[in-house]
Design a protein around this motif. Structure first.
Motif, PDB file in Angstrom:
ATOM      1  N   VAL A 115      44.692 -24.791  25.616  1.00 46.42           N
ATOM      2  CA  VAL A 115      46.110 -23.773  25.404  1.00 46.42           C
ATOM      3  C   VAL A 115      46.120 -23.874  23.885  1.00 46.42           C
ATOM      4  N   LEU A 116      46.140 -22.627  23.380  1.00 45.93           N
ATOM      5  CA  LEU A 116      46.503 -22.375  21.908  1.00 45.93           C
ATOM      6  C   LEU A 116      48.088 -21.949  21.538  1.00 45.93           C
ATOM      7  N   ASN A 117      48.680 -22.925  21.074  1.00 52.79           N
ATOM      8  CA  ASN A 117      50.002 -22.969  21.022  1.00 52.79           C
ATOM      9  C   ASN A 117      50.388 -23.143  19.652  1.00 52.79           C
ATOM     10  N   ARG A 118      51.508 -22.594  19.186  1.00 51.35           N
ATOM     11  CA  ARG A 118      52.202 -22.529  17.836  1.00 51.35           C
ATOM     12  C   ARG A 118      52.972 -24.013  17.524  1.00 51.35           C
ATOM     13  N   ARG A 119      53.460 -24.623  18.686  1.00 53.98           N
ATOM     14  CA  ARG A 119      54.144 -25.669  18.758  1.00 53.98           C
ATOM     15  C   ARG A 119      53.785 -26.554  19.938  1.00 53.98           C
ATOM     16  N   HIS A 120      53.674 -27.968  19.950  1.00 52.47           N
ATOM     17  CA  HIS A 120      53.439 -28.802  20.827  1.00 52.47           C
ATOM     18  C   HIS A 120      54.467 -28.600  22.354  1.00 52.47           C
ATOM     19  N   VAL A 121      53.679 -28.881  23.132  1.00 47.06           N
ATOM     20  CA  VAL A 121      54.229 -28.602  24.698  1.00 47.06           C
ATOM     21  C   VAL A 121      53.457 -29.963  25.556  1.00 47.06           C
ATOM     22  N   GLU A 122      54.342 -30.543  26.180  1.00 48.17           N
ATOM     23  CA  GLU A 122      53.675 -31.709  27.085  1.00 48.17           C
ATOM     24  C   GLU A 122      53.156 -30.943  28.340  1.00 48.17           C
ATOM     25  N   TYR A 123      51.780 -31.353  28.800  1.00 51.65           N
ATOM     26  CA  TYR A 123      51.381 -31.026  30.061  1.00 51.65           C
ATOM     27  C   TYR A 123      50.845 -32.164  30.536  1.00 51.65           C
ATOM     28  N   GLU A 124      51.000 -32.238  31.933  1.00 48.13           N
ATOM     29  CA  GLU A 124      50.772 -33.340  32.864  1.00 48.13           C
ATOM     30  C   GLU A 124      49.200 -33.097  33.365  1.00 48.13           C
ATOM     31  N   SER A 125      48.633 -32.155  33.600  1.00 46.05           N
ATOM     32  CA  SER A 125      47.360 -32.168  33.965  1.00 46.05           C
ATOM     33  C   SER A 125      46.368 -32.495  32.944  1.00 46.05           C
ATOM     34  N   GLU A 126      45.359 -33.249  33.413  1.00 41.23           N
ATOM     35  CA  GLU A 126      44.318 -33.956  32.592  1.00 41.23           C
ATOM     36  C   GLU A 126      43.324 -32.858  32.300  1.00 41.23           C
ATOM     37  N   LYS A 127      43.409 -31.627  32.991  1.00 36.99           N
ATOM     38  CA  LYS A 127      42.596 -30.513  32.713  1.00 36.99           C
ATOM     39  C   LYS A 127      42.992 -29.707  31.275  1.00 36.99           C
TER      40      LYS A 127
END
Length: 326
Positions: A115-127
């Motif tokens: 994922v190409l983000n402008r700000r940090h986001v939490e993701y639960e999946s290890e993928k």
């Protein structure tokens, strides 16, 4: 009914394809085809057919007319791949982008989602693998392009669902930057990195030839950037053109009308959509964000399964062609 094949798989591993799913155990040469969906060519060193094979072929032909989103049964509808796929998503924090990521997390065909983000986001999946990118310089060979070229090595498909959201509330400069300049730079970097498939969330009526200064403004009361206006559709057409000109092996653009499930679609439109959809031309019928996202994912799987080579045509899904996927 069972179609039995004889062949050798050097990898001796589980493989899925559009026509069948099979398992070859190490040291065994027996190959069973338990289920079939759409007919597809595949290789084997020797072939033995049981009498039931003719009936299997008839069932496979009947399945060919099934809409794309209805082919996801017990057997995968994707073609054979040597490895699981790697995706990158620009705009993963938006409504459609979130659905894209969710679908690929759930599907076995995808091993990793960048994922190409402008700000940090939490993701639960290890993928999911997050990268924060600099979107301040989208010029040719600028920071955005060069950073993405490094990040997107070994990525198979890049999805773009990024947009300004509430278009009527932003300036013309912001609309052009977010909807055209930044995605174009990211796709240039992706092409240089070797990405094969490009997928774009566009909008009904996208056309780079539209005059951005024309269109209905109700004596200046409607913002120039309003979704569906000439400037907005011109920008959507421009990003399609820019991505297509990069020369990816395949490029698909999805042009829905009203998107149901996004906070940017007025509630009254979402509520009335079943009534409106019954009377408006199919080009302007609404689409749910989950359906659009899944269609983009499955289209990528099919496009990537066709092998190498460049398709010179931009594949546009709009109107009848878009709704046939649902």
């Amino acid at each position: 009914m069972v179609l039995a094949l004889r062949g050798r798989d050097a990898g001796s591993r589980l493989t899925r394809c559009v026509t069948c799913s099979w398992r070859m155990d190490h040291g065994l040469e027996g190959l069973r085809v338990a289920r079939l969906s759409q007919p597809r060519f595949f290789r084997t060193s020797a072939l033995s057919l049981y009498p039931a094979a003719a009936a299997v072929g008839a069932a496979a032909a009947a399945a060919a007319s099934t809409p794309l989103l209805m082919q996801d049964r017990a057997v995968s509808s994707t073609p054979v791949h040597d490895k699981r796929l790697v995706a990158a998503v620009l705009g993963a924090t938006g409504a459609v982008g979130q659905e894209l990521v969710r679908h690929m997390i759930e599907r076995d065909q995808w091993s990793r989602i960048i994922v190409l983000n402008r700000r940090h986001v939490e993701y639960e999946s290890e993928k999911v693998e997050e990268h924060i990118i600099d979107m301040s310089d989208s010029s040719d060979n600028g920071k955005t392009q060069m950073q993405c070229e490094g990040i997107l090595m070994n990525v198979d498909a890049l999805f773009n669902t990024m947009g300004v959201g509430a278009a009527s509330k932003v300036s013309e400069e912001s609309l052009r930057n977010v909807d055209v300049s930044v995605p174009s730079a990211v796709f240039r970097g992706a092409k240089a990195a070797g990405v094969r498939h490009a997928s774009i969330l566009s909008a009904v009526g996208a056309d780079k030839e539209l005059d951005p200064d024309a269109g209905l403004s109700l004596f200046g009361m409607l913002p120039k950037t309003t979704a569906g206006g000439h400037l907005y559709n011109h920008c959507k057409g421009m990003v399609e053109h820019n991505v297509h000109m990069c020369g990816f092996a395949s490029v698909s653009s999805f042009r829905p009308a009203a998107l149901i499930g996004t906070p940017h679609t007025p509630g009254v439109i979402a509520m009335l959509s079943p009534v409106l959809d019954a009377v408006v031309p199919i080009k302007y019928k609404s689409s749910h964000i989950r359906s659009v996202a899944l269609a983009m994912v499955k289209d990528a799987e099919i496009s990537l399964g066709k092998g190498e080579g460049v398709n010179s045509e931009l594949s546009v899904f709009e109107g009848h062609r878009l709704h046939a996927l649902y």
